[in-house]
Design a protein around this motif. Structure first.
Motif, PDB file in Angstrom:
ATOM      1  N   ARG A 238       0.820  -1.199   0.000  1.00 57.89           N
ATOM      2  CA  ARG A 238       0.000   0.000   0.000  1.00 57.89           C
ATOM      3  C   ARG A 238       0.864   1.264   0.000  1.00 57.89           C
ATOM      4  O   ARG A 238       0.592   2.227  -0.712  1.00 57.89           O
ATOM      5  N   GLU A 239       1.938   1.237   0.777  1.00 65.49           N
ATOM      6  CA  GLU A 239       2.829   2.396   0.837  1.00 65.49           C
ATOM      7  C   GLU A 239       3.499   2.671  -0.511  1.00 65.49           C
ATOM      8  O   GLU A 239       3.622   3.817  -0.947  1.00 65.49           O
ATOM      9  N   ASP A 242       1.007   4.151  -2.934  1.00 65.71           N
ATOM     10  CA  ASP A 242       0.779   5.566  -2.604  1.00 65.71           C
ATOM     11  C   ASP A 242       1.963   6.424  -3.036  1.00 65.71           C
ATOM     12  O   ASP A 242       1.789   7.543  -3.530  1.00 65.71           O
ATOM     13  N   SER A 245       2.223   7.757  -6.781  1.00 68.75           N
ATOM     14  CA  SER A 245       1.501   8.925  -7.275  1.00 68.75           C
ATOM     15  C   SER A 245       2.210  10.222  -6.905  1.00 68.75           C
ATOM     16  O   SER A 245       1.813  11.293  -7.335  1.00 68.75           O
ATOM     17  N   GLU A 262      -2.875  -0.280  -8.286  1.00 66.46           N
ATOM     18  CA  GLU A 262      -3.758   0.093  -7.183  1.00 66.46           C
ATOM     19  C   GLU A 262      -4.962  -0.823  -7.109  1.00 66.46           C
ATOM     20  O   GLU A 262      -5.362  -1.267  -6.029  1.00 66.46           O
TER      21      GLU A 262
END
Length: 457
Positions: A238-239, A242, A245, A262
């Motif tokens: 998830r990191e 993120d 982007s 994603e």
RNA sequence: GAGGGUAUAGCUCAGUUGGUUAGAGCACCAGAUUGUGGUUCUGGAAGUCGAGGGUUCAACUCCCUCUACUCUCCCCA
């Protein structure tokens, strides 16, 4: 008299029965894992027509193909028109194209068969090896969220196999290609750069920097720095997603890759897959050029040096060599032979398993017919049962029982027979009990349940 | 395809500066008195020392060639 040395070709795995039983156990676990998600089984022949198999493969693969030829054709000097498959993906493409009208899409299939490569064998690398593949093939299009289902299946299997810690590393090629585009690397050079980037975990950052600066690429150091900075992105899946982007990269390819990644991570989370089992590694690209989007590699955390045990990816058009239909797909493949080799190396193979649960011995040759009847009864109760047929001395029968690893031995001598009793010996614990004949099966079942509970505890 | 290493019993390996009948452990087979394995003891079987050639009175040992196996690189499961 001279005998031929009983050798086998190098690079093949041949097992003794106890190990084979363990292998079948792993095989069955994988199959159940595939079936749990509703994948359909298929098999294809080991031999394919050369014209089908070698449509557009590069020189590397072709050099490793085993050709098959009848002696008659060989004597006439003909080129072989048959060859052994070197993976399960090409046969799948042919299968889907051939049966397109009779398949339901998305076509989700599993296939567990041997493949062949005329490679120089090395540690964990074989010339004949099992591949266990799952693929999802769509017609015209295939939702990127399927790219999450495939690793979820594999992670479930590896967890059930209890092989220690492992990590499915995933990435999206478009992310990397978008990065290379954004730093101004030529369209033509990008696939070659990708192959070098892919090796960073093995060779290190310095080696990659030198290679990209070298004669083959001649990239400016500012460009290389940007690439290396990007490749340093790390963290949980998830990191990393993120972080992508916030890289200031904005081109269509990159954004598409990022969005897909994603979606995949989001689906993995929704499927409640343990987040410690997967991570995004932005350096993963895979050598095979037909992968266009998501790519996967799986390593055992403590044995990364032995290479990937399960890998795959997304391809935009699986069967373009065989049909005009557009058939995108995503799949992964477990290298079962390599995996099993690893499990043996790590002593994770339970070689105590036996082919039989019970051995009915032969105490009194006069009672042979009764021994067979008793064995038939045990089999009817679902117990895998073997009878001693040879009229051996009892001691030898016991040695035999020990060597085969059978956990229970049934003994009926004249005294038991007269009392309508049987003696059950537990080969693991060493103790034995004499019970009424009608109590034999319940007694065995009780002990099996107890043993099972001990193992689970 | 390129570069290293190894080759002695079924397996894992010893074998002295070249010297007489090549050894060990494990595995295998057979015994240690009646219906009990996995532990122990005793005995037995098992090798063209990878193949061919050379040096030498003498080669498992030194030299050359070949073959097989194995590891690294390339590539992949």
């Amino acid at each position: 008299m001279s005998v031929v040395k009983p050798r086998v070709m190098q690079g093949v795995m041949e097992l003794l029965p106890r190990q084979q039983i363990a292998f079948q156990g792993v095989f069955d676990t994988i199959r159940r894992g595939f079936e749990r998600f509703g994948y359909a089984p298929i098999e294809t022949p080991a031999v394919e027509l050369t014209s089908v198999l070698l449509t557009k493969t590069g020189g590397e693969t072709e050099k490793q193909v085993y050709f098959v030829q009848s002696t008659g054709a060989r004597d006439q000097g003909k080129d072989p028109d048959l060859a052994l498959r070197f993976d399960l993906t090409v046969p799948l493409a042919r299968y889907v194209a051939k049966n397109e009208a009779n398949l339901t899409f998305p076509f989700r299939r599993y296939q567990m068969q041997r493949s062949y490569r005329g490679e120089r064998p090395q540690r964990g690398r074989y010339r004949e090896f099992y591949q266990c593949d799952i693929d999802v093939i769509g017609k015209e299009s295939l939702d990127p969220r399927y790219d999450a289902e495939v690793p979820a299946v594999m992670i479930g299997i590896f967890e059930e196999l209890e092989i220690g810690d492992f990590t499915v590393q995933l990435n999206n090629r478009k992310v990397l290609l978008g990065l290379l585009e954004s730093v101004g690397i030529d369209d033509e050079a990008r696939p070659r750069v990708l192959r070098e980037v892919d090796k960073i975990d093995k060779r290190g950052r310095e080696y990659l920097a030198e290679t990209l600066a070298g004669d083959d690429f001649v990239l400016p150091s500012a460009t290389i720095d940007k690439v290396l900075a990007f490749l340093a992105i790390d963290g949980s899946a998830r990191e990393v997603v993120d972080a992508l982007s916030q890289q200031g990269i904005d081109n269509e390819t990159f954004n598409e890759g990022r969005t897909q990644l994603e979606a995949v991570i989001g689906s993995l989370e929704a499927l409640q897959v343990n987040p410690s089992r997967y991570r995004v590694n932005v350096a993963i690209a895979r050598g095979l050029d037909y992968y266009t989007g998501t790519v996967y590699e799986t390593f055992l955390d403590d044995h990364k040096d032995l290479g990937s045990i399960c890998s795959g990816g997304r391809y935009e058009n699986l069967a373009s060599n065989y049909t005009k239909s557009k058939l995108p797909g995503v799949g992964m493949s477990i290298g079962l032979t390599r995996l099993f080799y690893l499990l043996q190396e790590l002593d994770l193979v339970d070689s105590t398993a036996s082919a039989a649960d019970v051995l009915v011995t032969q105490q009194d040759p006069e009672l042979y017919a009764e021994y067979l009847a008793l064995a038939t009864e045990l089999r009817a109760a679902g117990l895998r049962t073997e009878s001693v047929v040879e009229p051996w001395k009892f001691k030898k029968q016991m040695k035999y029982a020990n060597a085969t690893g059978v956990p229970f031995v049934v003994i009926v001598g004249a005294s038991e027979h007269d009392a309508n009793q049987v003696t059950l010996k537990d080969m693991v614990g060493g103790d034995q009990v004499t019970v009424a004949r009608s109590e034999l099966i319940p007694e065995i079942e009780r002990r099996r349940v107890a043993a099972q509970n001990r193992d689970d505890a």
